[in-house]
Design a protein around this motif. Structure first.
Motif, PDB file in Angstrom:
ATOM      1  N   LYS A 165      -4.654  -3.334   8.350  1.00 48.99           N
ATOM      2  CA  LYS A 165      -4.391  -4.492   9.211  1.00 48.99           C
ATOM      3  C   LYS A 165      -3.031  -5.112   8.893  1.00 48.99           C
ATOM      4  N   LEU A 166      -2.710  -5.215   7.605  1.00 53.64           N
ATOM      5  CA  LEU A 166      -1.409  -5.774   7.224  1.00 53.64           C
ATOM      6  C   LEU A 166      -0.271  -4.854   7.637  1.00 53.64           C
ATOM      7  N   GLU A 167      -0.502  -3.550   7.540  1.00 53.00           N
ATOM      8  CA  GLU A 167       0.517  -2.605   7.980  1.00 53.00           C
ATOM      9  C   GLU A 167       0.749  -2.736   9.488  1.00 53.00           C
ATOM     10  N   MET A 168      -0.311  -2.856  10.264  1.00 52.01           N
ATOM     11  CA  MET A 168      -0.170  -3.030  11.714  1.00 52.01           C
ATOM     12  C   MET A 168       0.573  -4.324  12.036  1.00 52.01           C
ATOM     13  N   LEU A 169       0.282  -5.391  11.280  1.00 53.41           N
ATOM     14  CA  LEU A 169       0.977  -6.659  11.484  1.00 53.41           C
ATOM     15  C   LEU A 169       2.461  -6.504  11.169  1.00 53.41           C
ATOM     16  N   ALA A 170       2.780  -5.827  10.090  1.00 57.77           N
ATOM     17  CA  ALA A 170       4.186  -5.603   9.717  1.00 57.77           C
ATOM     18  C   ALA A 170       4.921  -4.863  10.831  1.00 57.77           C
ATOM     19  N   LEU A 171       4.321  -3.820  11.360  1.00 54.80           N
ATOM     20  CA  LEU A 171       4.957  -3.053  12.431  1.00 54.80           C
ATOM     21  C   LEU A 171       5.095  -3.892  13.699  1.00 54.80           C
ATOM     22  N   ARG A 172       4.106  -4.724  13.969  1.00 55.23           N
ATOM     23  CA  ARG A 172       4.168  -5.613  15.134  1.00 55.23           C
ATOM     24  C   ARG A 172       5.327  -6.611  15.014  1.00 55.23           C
ATOM     25  N   LEU A 173       5.647  -7.012  13.781  1.00 54.34           N
ATOM     26  CA  LEU A 173       6.741  -7.961  13.550  1.00 54.34           C
ATOM     27  C   LEU A 173       8.077  -7.235  13.308  1.00 54.34           C
ATOM     28  N   ASN A 174       8.144  -5.983  13.722  1.00 55.01           N
ATOM     29  CA  ASN A 174       9.368  -5.169  13.675  1.00 55.01           C
ATOM     30  C   ASN A 174       9.841  -4.805  12.271  1.00 55.01           C
ATOM     31  N   PHE A 175       8.919  -4.725  11.333  1.00 57.65           N
ATOM     32  CA  PHE A 175       9.235  -4.164  10.027  1.00 57.65           C
ATOM     33  C   PHE A 175       9.040  -2.661  10.135  1.00 57.65           C
ATOM     34  N   LYS A 176       9.796  -1.921   9.368  1.00 56.08           N
ATOM     35  CA  LYS A 176       9.690  -0.469   9.377  1.00 56.08           C
ATOM     36  C   LYS A 176       9.305   0.022   7.981  1.00 56.08           C
ATOM     37  N   PHE A 177       8.492   1.069   7.947  1.00 59.03           N
ATOM     38  CA  PHE A 177       8.157   1.699   6.676  1.00 59.03           C
ATOM     39  C   PHE A 177       9.448   2.235   6.068  1.00 59.03           C
ATOM     40  N   ARG A 178       9.699   1.913   4.788  1.00 59.90           N
ATOM     41  CA  ARG A 178      10.928   2.376   4.126  1.00 59.90           C
ATOM     42  C   ARG A 178      10.650   3.430   3.069  1.00 59.90           C
ATOM     43  N   ASP A 179       9.683   3.168   2.215  1.00 56.35           N
ATOM     44  CA  ASP A 179       9.358   4.134   1.162  1.00 56.35           C
ATOM     45  C   ASP A 179       8.049   3.723   0.503  1.00 56.35           C
ATOM     46  N   ALA A 180       7.642   4.514  -0.474  1.00 52.18           N
ATOM     47  CA  ALA A 180       6.390   4.255  -1.183  1.00 52.18           C
ATOM     48  C   ALA A 180       6.581   4.579  -2.651  1.00 52.18           C
ATOM     49  N   ASP A 181       5.823   3.875  -3.472  1.00 48.71           N
ATOM     50  CA  ASP A 181       5.766   4.236  -4.879  1.00 48.71           C
ATOM     51  C   ASP A 181       4.312   4.591  -5.183  1.00 48.71           C
ATOM     52  N   SER A 182       3.960   4.703  -6.428  1.00 50.03           N
ATOM     53  CA  SER A 182       2.600   5.121  -6.770  1.00 50.03           C
ATOM     54  C   SER A 182       1.545   4.072  -6.444  1.00 50.03           C
ATOM     55  N   PHE A 183       1.973   2.862  -6.136  1.00 43.50           N
ATOM     56  CA  PHE A 183       1.055   1.738  -5.945  1.00 43.50           C
ATOM     57  C   PHE A 183       1.030   1.197  -4.518  1.00 43.50           C
ATOM     58  N   GLN A 184       2.197   1.159  -3.858  1.00 42.57           N
ATOM     59  CA  GLN A 184       2.280   0.469  -2.572  1.00 42.57           C
ATOM     60  C   GLN A 184       3.287   1.107  -1.627  1.00 42.57           C
ATOM     61  N   ASN A 185       3.159   0.744  -0.355  1.00 40.12           N
ATOM     62  CA  ASN A 185       4.137   1.115   0.666  1.00 40.12           C
ATOM     63  C   ASN A 185       5.076  -0.060   0.850  1.00 40.12           C
ATOM     64  N   TRP A 186       6.363   0.243   1.040  1.00 39.18           N
ATOM     65  CA  TRP A 186       7.383  -0.787   1.217  1.00 39.18           C
ATOM     66  C   TRP A 186       7.863  -0.805   2.667  1.00 39.18           C
ATOM     67  N   TYR A 187       8.029  -2.027   3.188  1.00 36.10           N
ATOM     68  CA  TYR A 187       8.450  -2.231   4.569  1.00 36.10           C
ATOM     69  C   TYR A 187       9.677  -3.130   4.570  1.00 36.10           C
ATOM     70  N   MET A 188      10.531  -2.933   5.589  1.00 33.37           N
ATOM     71  CA  MET A 188      11.753  -3.719   5.631  1.00 33.37           C
ATOM     72  C   MET A 188      12.126  -4.030   7.090  1.00 33.37           C
ATOM     73  N   ARG A 189      12.705  -5.202   7.257  1.00 34.59           N
ATOM     74  CA  ARG A 189      13.232  -5.591   8.569  1.00 34.59           C
ATOM     75  C   ARG A 189      14.668  -6.069   8.353  1.00 34.59           C
TER      76      ARG A 189
END
Length: 107
Positions: free
Chosen positions: A81-105
């Motif tokens: 749900k948080l990922e969908m919200l991030a994409l809705r607010l025009n954030f883009k997936f940037r990268d991932a580490d062993s724990f989390q996905n990172w998003y950036m706008r």
């Protein structure tokens, strides 16, 4: 957590207060590249989450930050749900580490 109290300095704490009483809090810091790294989003009223994030994006733009970046832990119960919200607010997936996905706008 290793210690009962963990203190981090040099953070920005923004209280979202649209109508007299706080509706949420955002915390983060400005990194060396001039971007704002969002660390915590605390919404006291779920209906205020999108307006709060929209106001935060506007404030970051007014402060001339280059971008906003944040991570979402993949094991967090509402990760999708948080990922969908991030994409809705025009954030883009940037990268991932062993724990989390990172998003950036970019701003």
């Amino acid at each position: 957590m290793v210690r009962e109290l963990y203190i981090v300095e040099n953070r920005i704490v923004v209280t979202y207060q649209p109508e007299g009483w706080p509706a949420g809090v955002l915390t983060g810091f400005v990194n060396a590249a001039g971007g704002f790294v969002l660390e915590h989003v605390i919404s006291l009223n779920p209906t205020m989450l999108i307006p709060m994030l929209t106001a935060a994006i506007e404030e970051a733009t007014n402060r001339h930050y280059r971008y906003i970046r944040f991570g979402i832990p993949r094991d967090f119960p509402i990760f999708k749900k948080l990922e969908m919200l991030a994409l809705r607010l025009n954030f883009k997936f940037r990268d991932a580490d062993s724990f989390q996905n990172w998003y950036m706008r970019e701003l």
